[in-house]
Write a protein that holds these residues in place. Structure first.
Motif, short mmCIF file in Angstrom:
data_model
loop_
_atom_site.label_atom_id
_atom_site.label_comp_id
_atom_site.label_asym_id
_atom_site.label_seq_id
_atom_site.Cartn_x
_atom_site.Cartn_y
_atom_site.Cartn_z
N GLY A 176 0.80 -1.21 0.00
CA GLY A 176 0.00 0.00 0.00
C GLY A 176 0.84 1.27 0.00
O GLY A 176 0.58 2.20 -0.76
N ILE A 177 1.86 1.31 0.84
CA ILE A 177 2.73 2.49 0.91
C ILE A 177 3.48 2.67 -0.41
O ILE A 177 3.56 3.78 -0.94
CB ILE A 177 3.74 2.36 2.07
N LYS A 178 4.02 1.60 -0.94
CA LYS A 178 4.74 1.70 -2.22
C LYS A 178 3.79 2.13 -3.33
O LYS A 178 4.15 2.94 -4.18
CB LYS A 178 5.39 0.36 -2.56
N LYS A 179 2.58 1.61 -3.33
CA LYS A 179 1.61 1.97 -4.36
C LYS A 179 1.21 3.44 -4.22
O LYS A 179 1.11 4.16 -5.22
CB LYS A 179 0.37 1.07 -4.24
N LEU A 180 1.02 3.91 -3.01
CA LEU A 180 0.67 5.31 -2.77
C LEU A 180 1.77 6.23 -3.30
O LEU A 180 1.50 7.19 -4.03
CB LEU A 180 0.44 5.56 -1.28
N ASN A 181 3.01 5.92 -2.96
CA ASN A 181 4.14 6.73 -3.45
C ASN A 181 4.22 6.72 -4.97
O ASN A 181 4.46 7.75 -5.60
CB ASN A 181 5.46 6.25 -2.85
N LYS A 182 3.99 5.57 -5.56
CA LYS A 182 4.06 5.47 -7.03
C LYS A 182 2.95 6.28 -7.69
O LYS A 182 3.19 6.98 -8.68
CB LYS A 182 3.99 4.01 -7.47
#
Length: 159
Positions: free
Chosen positions: A130-136
């Protein structure tokens, strides 16, 4: 005497635009998606808040912007707002408005309130999907030369 007063006012107006970001006061809205984003920006709002949910992030490959169940609080398809809840589309509204202003405006600060754990149930917690997806999603939505990140703040000693 009037000339001195006018000179004082003009100097203060010029200084107003020289306020560093970390010392400025900006007009903000809470649950910004319940109103027209464009209308808020046109009225000088420069701090917006989006609540995001990751309930079906695996299916959508995106977060959803809303607060209440059944999404009754998200104002869709009004005055430039997206026709769906996808976070990336709500970011697109900000980018398009900024581009229309030739990027000649006070910086827009986006406050993101995570309404879910952001650790998707389909992934292991250490994957931080989720965090990686949000940043992306955020970095893919804006040109790197206009996106001011937490790292930028730290490098400039603003925090």
């Amino acid at each position: 005497m009037l000339t001195k007063a006018l000179h004082f006012i003009m100097n203060n107006i010029e200084k107003r635009w020289d306020i560093p970001y970390h010392k400025a006061f900006i007009k903000t809205s809470h649950n910004s998606y319940i109103h027209s984003i464009r209308d808020q920006l046109n009225k000088g709002v420069r701090g917006l808040e989006y609540d995001i949910h990751d309930n079906i992030i695996q299916e959508l490959e995106d977060f959803e912007v809303y607060h209440l169940e059944n999404h009754i609080d998200s104002l869709l398809e009004v005055d430039g707002n997206p026709n769906n809840l996808l976070f990336s589309n709500w970011l697109k509204v900000l980018k398009e408005w900024s581009n229309e202003q030739n990027k000649d405006h006070t910086p827009i600060t986006l406050f993101i309130e995570l309404k879910d754990s952001i650790i998707d149930l389909n992934n292991e917690p250490e994957e931080l999907y989720g965090i990686k997806k949000l940043n992306k999603i955020i970095t893919d939505s804006f040109d790197s030369n206009i996106l001011f990140t937490f790292k930028d703040f730290r490098e400039r000693n603003f925090i």
